[in-house]
Design a protein around this motif. Sequence first.
Motif, short mmCIF file in Angstrom:
data_model
loop_
_atom_site.label_atom_id
_atom_site.label_comp_id
_atom_site.label_asym_id
_atom_site.label_seq_id
_atom_site.Cartn_x
_atom_site.Cartn_y
_atom_site.Cartn_z
N TYR A 1 0.82 -1.21 0.00
CA TYR A 1 0.00 0.00 0.00
C TYR A 1 0.85 1.27 0.00
N GLY A 2 1.99 1.22 0.68
CA GLY A 2 2.80 2.42 0.88
C GLY A 2 3.38 3.00 -0.40
N ILE A 3 3.95 2.15 -1.23
CA ILE A 3 4.56 2.66 -2.46
C ILE A 3 3.52 3.25 -3.40
N PRO A 4 2.37 2.59 -3.65
CA PRO A 4 1.35 3.25 -4.47
C PRO A 4 0.82 4.55 -3.85
N VAL A 5 0.74 4.61 -2.54
CA VAL A 5 0.30 5.85 -1.89
C VAL A 5 1.32 6.96 -2.12
N LEU A 6 2.59 6.64 -1.96
CA LEU A 6 3.63 7.63 -2.24
C LEU A 6 3.57 8.10 -3.69
N MET A 7 3.34 7.18 -4.60
CA MET A 7 3.19 7.55 -6.02
C MET A 7 2.01 8.49 -6.20
N THR A 8 0.91 8.18 -5.52
CA THR A 8 -0.30 9.00 -5.64
C THR A 8 -0.05 10.42 -5.20
N TYR A 9 0.71 10.59 -4.13
CA TYR A 9 0.96 11.94 -3.61
C TYR A 9 2.11 12.64 -4.30
#
Length: 134
Positions: free
Chosen positions: A66-74
Amino acid sequence: MNGIIQFLVYLLAAMVVYFVVLTFTVRKRSPRPYLTLLLITLLVTAGGMIFARITYSKELPWWIFYGIPVLMTYLFPIVLLRMSRRELFIYIPLAILMAPAIHIFFSFLFDWHDYMPLFYVPWWRDLISGTYHH
């Protein structure tokens, strides 16, 4: 519905929602960078969801899948679009709400609970029939 079709439906929904959020965020720009928005949408949604699906099946910790896609999103749209402070105040809250909104929509209306399995949303039929026991 089989897993890959359901994943593709989630992916399409996420792409539409994400593109709308990006377009809304930069709506005051002239001209709007539609091609850049589309490329960021593909990179963040398709790239992030495929990464999450692959790493989830490898039983890695949740903060990786979840963390890497969230970082990408932001980070990606903020950096690539060089968002202004006003755009950040629009984008950040919408970005926080996107995934839970998609999860609630599919869980409640279609009984699909895979998008964000970290929290459960009952299916509307279970609420009506009284069989909700989660």
